[in-house]
Design a protein around this motif. Structure first.
Motif, PDB file in Angstrom:
ATOM      1  N   GLY A 144      85.229 -57.751  12.665  1.00  0.00           N
ATOM      2  CA  GLY A 144      84.792 -57.336  11.336  1.00  0.00           C
ATOM      3  C   GLY A 144      83.418 -57.892  11.047  1.00  0.00           C
ATOM      4  N   GLY A 145      82.683 -57.193  10.172  1.00  0.00           N
ATOM      5  CA  GLY A 145      81.352 -57.690   9.866  1.00  0.00           C
ATOM      6  C   GLY A 145      80.662 -56.901   8.782  1.00  0.00           C
ATOM      7  N   VAL A 146      79.447 -57.348   8.477  1.00  0.00           N
ATOM      8  CA  VAL A 146      78.598 -56.743   7.449  1.00  0.00           C
ATOM      9  C   VAL A 146      77.295 -56.327   8.101  1.00  0.00           C
ATOM     10  CG1 VAL A 146      77.382 -57.119   5.277  1.00  0.00           C
ATOM     11  CG2 VAL A 146      79.630 -58.150   5.638  1.00  0.00           C
ATOM     12  N   ARG A 147      76.785 -55.157   7.708  1.00  0.00           N
ATOM     13  CA  ARG A 147      75.518 -54.664   8.254  1.00  0.00           C
ATOM     14  C   ARG A 147      74.539 -54.416   7.098  1.00  0.00           C
ATOM     15  NH1 ARG A 147      77.250 -50.881  11.587  1.00  0.00           N
ATOM     16  NH2 ARG A 147      76.790 -52.060  13.486  1.00  0.00           N
ATOM     17  N   GLY A 148      73.405 -55.090   7.139  1.00  0.00           N
ATOM     18  CA  GLY A 148      72.318 -54.818   6.213  1.00  0.00           C
ATOM     19  C   GLY A 148      71.318 -53.890   6.874  1.00  0.00           C
ATOM     20  N   GLN A 149      70.839 -52.885   6.134  1.00  0.00           N
ATOM     21  CA  GLN A 149      70.017 -51.845   6.740  1.00  0.00           C
ATOM     22  C   GLN A 149      68.848 -51.472   5.830  1.00  0.00           C
ATOM     23  OE1 GLN A 149      71.880 -48.423   9.162  1.00  0.00           O
ATOM     24  NE2 GLN A 149      71.412 -47.494   7.197  1.00  0.00           N
ATOM     25  N   ARG A 150      67.658 -51.370   6.437  1.00  0.00           N
ATOM     26  CA  ARG A 150      66.441 -51.028   5.695  1.00  0.00           C
ATOM     27  C   ARG A 150      65.889 -49.709   6.205  1.00  0.00           C
ATOM     28  NH1 ARG A 150      60.934 -51.139   6.268  1.00  0.00           N
ATOM     29  NH2 ARG A 150      61.240 -51.608   8.472  1.00  0.00           N
ATOM     30  N   ILE A 151      65.463 -48.834   5.274  1.00  0.00           N
ATOM     31  CA  ILE A 151      64.876 -47.539   5.631  1.00  0.00           C
ATOM     32  C   ILE A 151      63.448 -47.473   5.116  1.00  0.00           C
ATOM     33  CG2 ILE A 151      64.925 -45.055   5.195  1.00  0.00           C
ATOM     34  CD1 ILE A 151      67.885 -45.106   5.197  1.00  0.00           C
ATOM     35  N   ASP A 152      62.554 -46.969   5.964  1.00  0.00           N
ATOM     36  CA  ASP A 152      61.167 -46.702   5.598  1.00  0.00           C
ATOM     37  C   ASP A 152      60.784 -45.388   6.263  1.00  0.00           C
ATOM     38  OD1 ASP A 152      58.573 -46.935   4.669  1.00  0.00           O
ATOM     39  OD2 ASP A 152      57.914 -48.171   6.353  1.00  0.00           O
ATOM     40  N   ALA A 153      60.307 -44.405   5.461  1.00  0.00           N
ATOM     41  CA  ALA A 153      60.042 -43.086   6.044  1.00  0.00           C
ATOM     42  C   ALA A 153      58.927 -42.367   5.309  1.00  0.00           C
ATOM     43  CB  ALA A 153      61.313 -42.234   6.025  1.00  0.00           C
ATOM     44  N   ASN A 154      58.228 -41.490   6.058  1.00  0.00           N
ATOM     45  CA  ASN A 154      57.203 -40.619   5.499  1.00  0.00           C
ATOM     46  C   ASN A 154      57.281 -39.287   6.220  1.00  0.00           C
ATOM     47  OD1 ASN A 154      54.188 -39.494   5.724  1.00  0.00           O
ATOM     48  ND2 ASN A 154      54.423 -40.578   3.784  1.00  0.00           N
ATOM     49  N   VAL A 155      57.302 -38.172   5.458  1.00  0.00           N
ATOM     50  CA  VAL A 155      57.456 -36.837   6.033  1.00  0.00           C
ATOM     51  C   VAL A 155      56.451 -35.899   5.373  1.00  0.00           C
ATOM     52  CG1 VAL A 155      59.024 -34.887   6.400  1.00  0.00           C
ATOM     53  CG2 VAL A 155      59.925 -37.221   6.428  1.00  0.00           C
ATOM     54  N   ALA A 156      55.852 -35.012   6.175  1.00  0.00           N
ATOM     55  CA  ALA A 156      54.955 -33.985   5.650  1.00  0.00           C
ATOM     56  C   ALA A 156      55.404 -32.617   6.141  1.00  0.00           C
ATOM     57  CB  ALA A 156      53.517 -34.246   6.078  1.00  0.00           C
ATOM     58  N   VAL A 157      55.473 -31.641   5.202  1.00  0.00           N
ATOM     59  CA  VAL A 157      55.792 -30.247   5.529  1.00  0.00           C
ATOM     60  C   VAL A 157      54.729 -29.381   4.860  1.00  0.00           C
ATOM     61  CG1 VAL A 157      57.574 -28.467   5.576  1.00  0.00           C
ATOM     62  CG2 VAL A 157      58.237 -30.875   5.484  1.00  0.00           C
ATOM     63  N   GLY A 162      51.782 -27.761   0.987  1.00  0.00           N
ATOM     64  CA  GLY A 162      51.152 -29.034   1.327  1.00  0.00           C
ATOM     65  C   GLY A 162      52.007 -30.234   1.017  1.00  0.00           C
ATOM     66  N   TYR A 163      53.306 -30.096   1.106  1.00  0.00           N
ATOM     67  CA  TYR A 163      54.262 -31.122   0.671  1.00  0.00           C
ATOM     68  C   TYR A 163      54.202 -32.386   1.533  1.00  0.00           C
ATOM     69  CZ  TYR A 163      58.804 -33.281  -0.363  1.00  0.00           C
ATOM     70  OH  TYR A 163      59.805 -34.164  -0.692  1.00  0.00           O
ATOM     71  N   GLU A 164      54.322 -33.547   0.866  1.00  0.00           N
ATOM     72  CA  GLU A 164      54.465 -34.839   1.540  1.00  0.00           C
ATOM     73  C   GLU A 164      55.385 -35.715   0.709  1.00  0.00           C
ATOM     74  OE1 GLU A 164      51.861 -38.662   3.242  1.00  0.00           O
ATOM     75  OE2 GLU A 164      50.874 -37.036   2.135  1.00  0.00           O
ATOM     76  N   VAL A 165      56.202 -36.515   1.382  1.00  0.00           N
ATOM     77  CA  VAL A 165      57.109 -37.415   0.676  1.00  0.00           C
ATOM     78  C   VAL A 165      57.070 -38.784   1.339  1.00  0.00           C
ATOM     79  CG1 VAL A 165      59.091 -36.636   2.061  1.00  0.00           C
ATOM     80  CG2 VAL A 165      59.479 -37.804  -0.116  1.00  0.00           C
ATOM     81  N   ASP A 166      57.079 -39.810   0.499  1.00  0.00           N
ATOM     82  CA  ASP A 166      57.098 -41.188   0.967  1.00  0.00           C
ATOM     83  C   ASP A 166      58.340 -41.871   0.400  1.00  0.00           C
ATOM     84  OD1 ASP A 166      55.605 -43.399   2.384  1.00  0.00           O
ATOM     85  OD2 ASP A 166      55.865 -44.311   0.410  1.00  0.00           O
ATOM     86  N   PHE A 167      59.176 -42.403   1.292  1.00  0.00           N
ATOM     87  CA  PHE A 167      60.379 -43.125   0.891  1.00  0.00           C
ATOM     88  C   PHE A 167      60.081 -44.625   0.941  1.00  0.00           C
ATOM     89  CE2 PHE A 167      61.780 -39.132   2.748  1.00  0.00           C
ATOM     90  CZ  PHE A 167      62.726 -38.679   1.842  1.00  0.00           C
ATOM     91  N   ASP A 168      60.170 -45.298  -0.195  1.00  0.00           N
ATOM     92  CA  ASP A 168      59.889 -46.728  -0.245  1.00  0.00           C
ATOM     93  C   ASP A 168      60.933 -47.513   0.542  1.00  0.00           C
ATOM     94  OD1 ASP A 168      57.719 -46.247  -1.803  1.00  0.00           O
ATOM     95  OD2 ASP A 168      58.634 -46.906  -3.689  1.00  0.00           O
ATOM     96  N   ASN A 169      60.512 -48.681   1.045  1.00  0.00           N
ATOM     97  CA  ASN A 169      61.454 -49.556   1.735  1.00  0.00           C
ATOM     98  C   ASN A 169      62.639 -49.875   0.826  1.00  0.00           C
ATOM     99  OD1 ASN A 169      59.651 -49.645   3.817  1.00  0.00           O
ATOM    100  ND2 ASN A 169      58.862 -51.668   3.342  1.00  0.00           N
ATOM    101  N   THR A 170      63.824 -49.754   1.357  1.00  0.00           N
ATOM    102  CA  THR A 170      65.011 -50.130   0.596  1.00  0.00           C
ATOM    103  C   THR A 170      66.058 -50.693   1.543  1.00  0.00           C
ATOM    104  OG1 THR A 170      66.721 -49.348  -0.932  1.00  0.00           O
ATOM    105  CG2 THR A 170      66.008 -47.820   0.744  1.00  0.00           C
ATOM    106  N   THR A 171      66.799 -51.683   1.091  1.00  0.00           N
ATOM    107  CA  THR A 171      67.825 -52.327   1.913  1.00  0.00           C
ATOM    108  C   THR A 171      69.177 -52.215   1.222  1.00  0.00           C
ATOM    109  OG1 THR A 171      66.233 -53.911   2.822  1.00  0.00           O
ATOM    110  CG2 THR A 171      68.566 -54.452   3.034  1.00  0.00           C
TER     111      THR A 171
END
Length: 376
Positions: A144-157, A162-171
């Motif tokens: 058994g255990g716990v997992r901490g996870q951080r996401i950082d992403a940037n996407v352009a379409v 001319g779409y672009e999206v920036d996802f801020d760091n989050t844990t």
């Protein structure tokens, strides 16, 4: 069986620590918890994908970016019955970039002053997992255990105004639970581990072009986007079948339809109404291999992997569908240190994207190095 043999097999199962097809990178393995005594482990993988296709007669060239996949771990035997491990890996990720002449890289407002970019995605998911293993008796143990996870992403379409999206760091956090059974005298072990989904509510900045009174302008929308990395189940097994010979394998199930990503502005912009990223099917990935101990110092292994082609349409940000692979690995032991290396070739399945892109004849190479140091 020597630990060197088991290490060589574990490295080959993990495809040198890199899954080069799709978004699944590390496989979320926790085999370090089964090391004897206390140990430190470091791993570095490198993948070289070659993924190309065409849409509307325009060739994409290679859209797969090379990437590194690091891993670190610390395992400690707390008592005769209780073990602890702390593991860092990058379970999921994306590195895709298309050329400027590709249809989805074309902003329809560019001739009027709209911004230019290319269809691309960069996403990094970092995870730290704390695992406890309690030996119940008769070879059985509970995990058994716990997992901490951080996401950082940037996407352009660009094709979507001319779409672009920036996802801020989050844990955010999830958990894992599992069971295992071992019979050391024949090097047998079976483990079954469930990894929960992890839900992130991410501060999101979306921007796109629009026609204003004085021409093309950039509009920005700040919102919160829910992103869920999928739940999964890992079944790993191994057993000695002859002197110095081990058979091993794994089955991994990932619930990808949980992982749709639909930022607020993107789904409302013409001509689009679909999520930014979506998945039609779950995946099952199979691995089977054989390891052999050539000497007290050196062991080697060979493994094959397979993930079926679902036949469903896929996202342009992940234009792959199934694969088969062949990997070889080896471990050399020096007193308290084990040095493992491996290489894997992956034949990536043909894919058709939701916008009509056709991708075929693709492949990837991945290599890796792993060092394990016994602290006892």
């Amino acid at each position: 069986m020597k630990k060197a043999l088991l290490q060589a097999c574990a490295l080959c199962v993990g495809a040198t620590g890199v899954h080069a097809a799709g978004l699944d990178r590390s496989g979320q393995g926790i085999n370090l918890i089964f090391e004897e005594g206390s140990a430190l482990q470091a791993r570095l993988g490198y993948a070289i994908p070659d993924i190309s296709g065409e849409q509307n007669g325009v060739e994409s060239g290679n859209v797969g970016e090379n990437f590194f996949a690091p891993g670190l771990g610390y395992k400690r035997a707390l008592t005769d019955k209780l073990d602890f491990a702390l593991i860092y890996d990058q379970p999921f990720g994306a590195d895709v970039e298309y050329p400027s002449n590709f249809p989805l890289s074309q902003n329809p407002l560019a001739p009027f002053g709209g911004r230019t970019d290319v269809l691309r995605a960069e996403a990094d998911v970092d995870a730290i997992t704390a695992v406890l293993r309690y030996k119940v008796g008769n070879g059985f143990s509970a995990l058994g255990g716990v997992r901490g996870q951080r996401i950082d992403a940037n996407v352009a379409v660009p094709a979507v105004l001319g779409y672009e999206v920036d996802f801020d760091n989050t844990t955010d956090f999830g958990y894992l639970v599992g069971v295992a059974w071992e019979r050391p005298e024949i090097a047998a072990r079976v483990s079954l581990v469930y990894n929960s989904k992890i839900t992130h509510d991410i501060d999101t900045t979306e921007s796109f072009n629009a026609l204003g009174p004085t021409g093309v302008v950039v509009q920005t929308v700040d919102s919160t986007t829910r992103v869920e990395t999928p739940q999964s189940i890992n079944l790993d097994f191994q057993t000695g079948v002859a002197p110095k010979t081990l058979v091993f394998g794994s089955i991994r199930w990932v619930d990808w339809p949980q992982a749709d990503v639909a930022p607020q502005a993107f789904t409302a912009l013409p001509p689009n109404s679909d999520p930014l990223v979506s998945f039609a099917d779950e995946t099952l990935t199979y691995t089977l291999g054989v390891g052999y101990q050539f000497s007290d110092e050196f062991s080697g292994a060979i493994s094959a992997g397979y993930e079926r082609d679902t036949g469903s349409l896929v996202s342009n940000l992940g234009p792959t569908n199934g694969f088969w692979s062949l990997g070889v690995g080896g471990t050399y032991s020096l007193e308290k240190t084990q040095i493992s290396g491996g290489i894997r070739y992956t034949d990536i399945g043909d894919a058709t994207t939701t916008t009509g892109g056709e991708f075929s004849g693709n492949s990837a190479w991945s290599v890796g190095l792993q060092l394990t140091y016994a602290l006892d």
